[in-house]
Design an enzyme around this catalytic site. Structure first.
Site, PDB file in Angstrom:
ATOM      1  N   TYR A 143       0.943  -1.287   0.066  1.00 55.77           N
ATOM      2  CA  TYR A 143      -0.030  -0.145   0.040  1.00 55.77           C
ATOM      3  C   TYR A 143       0.884   1.306  -0.134  1.00 55.77           C
ATOM      4  CZ  TYR A 143      -3.787   3.172   1.544  1.00 55.77           C
ATOM      5  OH  TYR A 143      -4.537   4.370   1.508  1.00 55.77           O
ATOM      6  N   VAL A 185      -9.823   1.642  12.450  1.00 56.97           N
ATOM      7  CA  VAL A 185     -10.195   1.499  13.872  1.00 56.97           C
ATOM      8  C   VAL A 185     -11.521   2.231  14.316  1.00 56.97           C
ATOM      9  CG1 VAL A 185      -8.959   4.001  14.275  1.00 56.97           C
ATOM     10  CG2 VAL A 185      -9.010   2.368  16.092  1.00 56.97           C
ATOM     11  N   PHE A 189     -14.188   0.071  16.195  1.00 59.36           N
ATOM     12  CA  PHE A 189     -14.561   0.488  17.563  1.00 59.36           C
ATOM     13  C   PHE A 189     -15.935   0.684  17.814  1.00 59.36           C
ATOM     14  CE2 PHE A 189     -10.028   1.914  19.571  1.00 59.36           C
ATOM     15  CZ  PHE A 189      -9.559   0.712  19.304  1.00 59.36           C
ATOM     16  N   ARG A 209      -3.240   8.748  16.210  1.00 59.44           N
ATOM     17  CA  ARG A 209      -3.852   9.114  14.657  1.00 59.44           C
ATOM     18  C   ARG A 209      -4.790  10.375  15.074  1.00 59.44           C
ATOM     19  NH1 ARG A 209      -0.909   5.558  13.936  1.00 59.44           N
ATOM     20  NH2 ARG A 209      -1.188   3.747  12.726  1.00 59.44           N
TER      21      ARG A 209
HETATM   22  P1  NAD Z   1     -12.552   2.020   0.374  1.00 58.24           P
HETATM   23  O1  NAD Z   1     -11.790   0.786   0.464  1.00 58.24           O
HETATM   24  O2  NAD Z   1     -13.949   2.453   0.773  1.00 58.24           O
HETATM   25  O3  NAD Z   1     -12.736   2.545  -1.262  1.00 58.24           O
HETATM   26  C1  NAD Z   1     -11.960   2.152  -2.366  1.00 58.24           C
HETATM   27  C2  NAD Z   1     -12.787   1.948  -3.486  1.00 58.24           C
HETATM   28  O4  NAD Z   1     -11.997   1.361  -4.581  1.00 58.24           O
HETATM   29  C3  NAD Z   1     -13.700   0.712  -3.371  1.00 58.24           C
HETATM   30  O5  NAD Z   1     -14.972   1.024  -3.766  1.00 58.24           O
HETATM   31  C4  NAD Z   1     -13.247  -0.592  -4.019  1.00 58.24           C
HETATM   32  O6  NAD Z   1     -14.048  -1.339  -4.621  1.00 58.24           O
HETATM   33  C5  NAD Z   1     -12.435   0.188  -5.101  1.00 58.24           C
HETATM   34  N1  NAD Z   1     -11.373  -0.457  -5.830  1.00 58.24           N
HETATM   35  C6  NAD Z   1     -10.044  -1.238  -5.215  1.00 58.24           C
HETATM   36  N2  NAD Z   1      -9.454  -1.612  -6.146  1.00 58.24           N
HETATM   37  C7  NAD Z   1      -9.909  -1.412  -7.354  1.00 58.24           C
HETATM   38  C8  NAD Z   1      -9.457  -1.593  -8.459  1.00 58.24           C
HETATM   39  N3  NAD Z   1      -8.423  -2.283  -9.083  1.00 58.24           N
HETATM   40  N4  NAD Z   1     -10.499  -0.997  -9.632  1.00 58.24           N
HETATM   41  C9  NAD Z   1     -11.421  -0.515  -9.421  1.00 58.24           C
HETATM   42  N5  NAD Z   1     -11.825  -0.065  -8.254  1.00 58.24           N
HETATM   43  C10 NAD Z   1     -11.126  -0.569  -7.116  1.00 58.24           C
HETATM   44  O7  NAD Z   1     -11.302   3.050   0.863  1.00 58.24           O
HETATM   45  P2  NAD Z   1     -11.696   4.632   1.147  1.00 58.24           P
HETATM   46  O8  NAD Z   1     -11.517   4.978   2.544  1.00 58.24           O
HETATM   47  O9  NAD Z   1     -12.929   5.141   0.627  1.00 58.24           O
HETATM   48  O10 NAD Z   1     -10.449   5.292   0.404  1.00 58.24           O
HETATM   49  C11 NAD Z   1     -10.457   5.800  -0.980  1.00 58.24           C
HETATM   50  C12 NAD Z   1      -9.115   6.246  -1.367  1.00 58.24           C
HETATM   51  O11 NAD Z   1      -8.517   6.999  -0.551  1.00 58.24           O
HETATM   52  C13 NAD Z   1      -8.133   5.039  -1.461  1.00 58.24           C
HETATM   53  O12 NAD Z   1      -7.427   5.312  -2.720  1.00 58.24           O
HETATM   54  C14 NAD Z   1      -7.451   5.284  -0.285  1.00 58.24           C
HETATM   55  O13 NAD Z   1      -6.006   4.750  -0.203  1.00 58.24           O
HETATM   56  C15 NAD Z   1      -7.380   6.852  -0.203  1.00 58.24           C
HETATM   57  N6  NAD Z   1      -7.159   6.968   1.587  1.00 58.24           N
HETATM   58  C16 NAD Z   1      -8.081   6.934   2.305  1.00 58.24           C
HETATM   59  C17 NAD Z   1      -7.899   7.122   3.743  1.00 58.24           C
HETATM   60  C18 NAD Z   1      -8.958   7.095   4.474  1.00 58.24           C
HETATM   61  O14 NAD Z   1      -8.671   7.454   5.839  1.00 58.24           O
HETATM   62  N7  NAD Z   1     -10.195   6.476   4.400  1.00 58.24           N
HETATM   63  C19 NAD Z   1      -6.578   7.674   4.000  1.00 58.24           C
HETATM   64  C20 NAD Z   1      -5.473   7.682   2.976  1.00 58.24           C
HETATM   65  C21 NAD Z   1      -5.884   7.662   1.861  1.00 58.24           C
HETATM   66  N1  UDP Z   2      -6.247  -0.363  15.555  1.00 60.48           N
HETATM   67  C1  UDP Z   2      -6.843  -0.933  16.855  1.00 60.48           C
HETATM   68  N2  UDP Z   2      -7.600  -1.749  16.765  1.00 60.48           N
HETATM   69  C2  UDP Z   2      -8.341  -1.911  15.752  1.00 60.48           C
HETATM   70  C3  UDP Z   2      -8.158  -1.399  14.351  1.00 60.48           C
HETATM   71  C4  UDP Z   2      -7.048  -0.674  14.337  1.00 60.48           C
HETATM   72  O1  UDP Z   2      -6.001  -0.668  17.939  1.00 60.48           O
HETATM   73  O2  UDP Z   2      -9.304  -2.781  15.831  1.00 60.48           O
HETATM   74  C5  UDP Z   2      -4.851   0.645  15.354  1.00 60.48           C
HETATM   75  C6  UDP Z   2      -4.237   0.127  14.506  1.00 60.48           C
HETATM   76  O3  UDP Z   2      -3.166  -0.591  15.015  1.00 60.48           O
HETATM   77  C7  UDP Z   2      -3.471   1.840  14.225  1.00 60.48           C
HETATM   78  C8  UDP Z   2      -4.742   2.592  14.305  1.00 60.48           C
HETATM   79  O4  UDP Z   2      -5.666   1.944  15.130  1.00 60.48           O
HETATM   80  O5  UDP Z   2      -2.489   1.895  15.269  1.00 60.48           O
HETATM   81  C9  UDP Z   2      -5.163   3.080  13.121  1.00 60.48           C
HETATM   82  O6  UDP Z   2      -5.419   1.902  12.466  1.00 60.48           O
HETATM   83  P1  UDP Z   2      -6.466   2.105  10.947  1.00 60.48           P
HETATM   84  O7  UDP Z   2      -6.256   0.675  10.413  1.00 60.48           O
HETATM   85  O8  UDP Z   2      -7.571   2.740  11.236  1.00 60.48           O
HETATM   86  O9  UDP Z   2      -5.359   2.964  10.050  1.00 60.48           O
HETATM   87  P2  UDP Z   2      -3.904   3.181   9.839  1.00 60.48           P
HETATM   88  O10 UDP Z   2      -3.309   2.307  10.721  1.00 60.48           O
HETATM   89  O11 UDP Z   2      -3.965   2.663   8.227  1.00 60.48           O
HETATM   90  O12 UDP Z   2      -3.735   4.608  10.237  1.00 60.48           O
END
Ligand code: NAD
Ligand code: UDP
Length: 312
Positions: A143, A185, A189, A209
């Site tokens: 990732y 998380v 939660f 976070r």
């Molecule tokens: P999510 O998993 O809900 O959404 C991702 C979407 O992409 C899903 O609908 C999935 O089916 C689709 N997808 C995955 N692989 C695909 C492929 N090969 N072709 C077509 N569609 C595909 O996640 P999200 O939280 O909505 O995240 C959206 C974007 O934002 C992602 O790129 C993620 O990396 C980025 N992002 C999200 C967060 C967050 O906290 N939510 C943080 C940092 C970055």
């Molecule tokens: N985390 C946790 N319990 C859970 C899920 C996540 O303690 O059930 C912790 C995880 O280890 C991380 C933080 O919460 O330190 C955020 O995790 P998340 O997967 O939401 O996002 P990311 O690590 O990608 O920021």
């Protein structure tokens, strides 16, 4: 405008599609439904300006569009680690395909990058100039490194081919329409608290976070896409930082749950701290989050409560 949103049936993508339609645009939502769902976009399907395409961005596609928001990629560790080769293909081959499309139809393209490009950061809070501390061979690398390559591809297509690009680095974002089984998380939660199950804190819960409400994030994304003369990368997130164990107690209080905190093994390479420095977004986009975390969490709890009746 005609706007393509890849990953449009996911958590953030569905909110973005909704907002772009409300602003009067035509929206093409493209998704392979790996982590997204039809329920997320059900309401939008009645709008004649909304189109849905089941497609995987690792395969090329030709569409006439003015804007591309490239969000397709699983975002939760359990989902992106399920098929890590596919995850990195999505960020590398998928981004090449979307950049090729942008180049061919002269569309502006925005890449959803992530705070994970900073890895386990040694600089705190994180500014855009920081190059990060990422393990290239660990279980999160598919990732983190995938997103880092996606940023590189964006910059190279921009410098070499003049593609009009935007890069945003999204920090932990939450809100309604996160999947119940998402594994991140906030949803874990809240779902555990509503079901009266143990709250699973990984490690000692001292890692931090900073959580941003989805409406604020979508506002920042659109501002960035429509901002002229600024490619980014720019951080988008909420600066309010909390430890994970405090976050667990917060969710217990807000849900009135009888759940207890239990401690589980900390996954490998879990970043110890994370907080965005958003001064660049403030300066360039006049953007800052408006929804305080407690208000956003209450809305998110209401959403999950409608799916999981209390005392389940
Ligand atoms: P999510 O998993 O809900 O959404 C991702 C979407 O992409 C899903 O609908 C999935 O089916 C689709 N997808 C995955 N692989 C695909 C492929 N090969 N072709 C077509 N569609 C595909 O996640 P999200 O939280 O909505 O995240 C959206 C974007 O934002 C992602 O790129 C993620 O990396 C980025 N992002 C999200 C967060 C967050 O906290 N939510 C943080 C940092 C970055
Ligand atoms: N985390 C946790 N319990 C859970 C899920 C996540 O303690 O059930 C912790 C995880 O280890 C991380 C933080 O919460 O330190 C955020 O995790 P998340 O997967 O939401 O996002 P990311 O690590 O990608 O920021």
């Amino acid at each position: 405008m005609r706007i393509l949103v890849t990953g449009g049936a996911g958590f953030i993508g569905s909110h973005l599609c909704e907002r772009l339609l409300a602003e009067g645009n035509e929206v093409i939502c493209l998704d392979n439904f790996f982590t997204g769902s039809k329920q997320n976009i059900e309401k939008l399907c009645d709008d004649h300006r909304f189109e849905l395409i089941r497609h995987d961005i690792t395969e090329s596609i030709l569409l006439e569009v003015d804007r591309i928001y490239n969000l397709a990629c699983p975002a939760s560790p359990i989902h992106y680690q399920y098929n890590p080769v596919k995850t990195i293909k999505t960020s590398v081959m998928g981004t090449i395909n979307m950049l090729g499309l942008a180049k061919r139809v002269r569309a502006r393209i925005l890449q959803a990058s992530t705070s994970e490009v900073y890895g386990d950061p040694q600089v705190h809070p994180q500014r855009e100039e920081y190059w990060g501390n990422v393990n290239p061979i660990g279980i999160r690398s598919c990732y983190d490194e995938g997103k880092r390559v996606a940023e590189t591809l964006m910059m190279d297509y921009h410098r070499q081919n003049g593609v009009d690009i935007r890069i945003i680095r999204i920090f932990n974002t939450y809100g309604p329409r996160m999947a119940v089984n998402d594994g991140r998380v906030v949803s874990n939660f809240i779902v555990q608290a509503l079901k009266g199950e143990d709250i699973t804190v990984y490690g000692e819960g001292k890692q931090t976070r900073s959580f941003c409400y989805v409406d604020d994030l979508v506002d920042g994304m659109i501002r960035m896409m429509e901002c002229d003369g600024f490619t980014g990368p720019v951080n988008l997130g909420n600066s309010a930082e909390t430890t994970i164990v405090d976050f667990a107690r917060w969710i217990i209080r807000l849900t009135g749950s009888s759940s207890k905190v239990v401690y589980k093994e900390l996954p490998a390479d879990d970043p110890k701290q994370r907080q965005p420095d958003i001064s660049l977004a403030q300066e360039k986009l006049d953007w800052r989050p408006k929804v305080d975390v407690e208000t956003g969490l209450k809305k998110t709890i209401d959403y999950f409560s409608s799916l999981i009746p209390k005392g389940h």
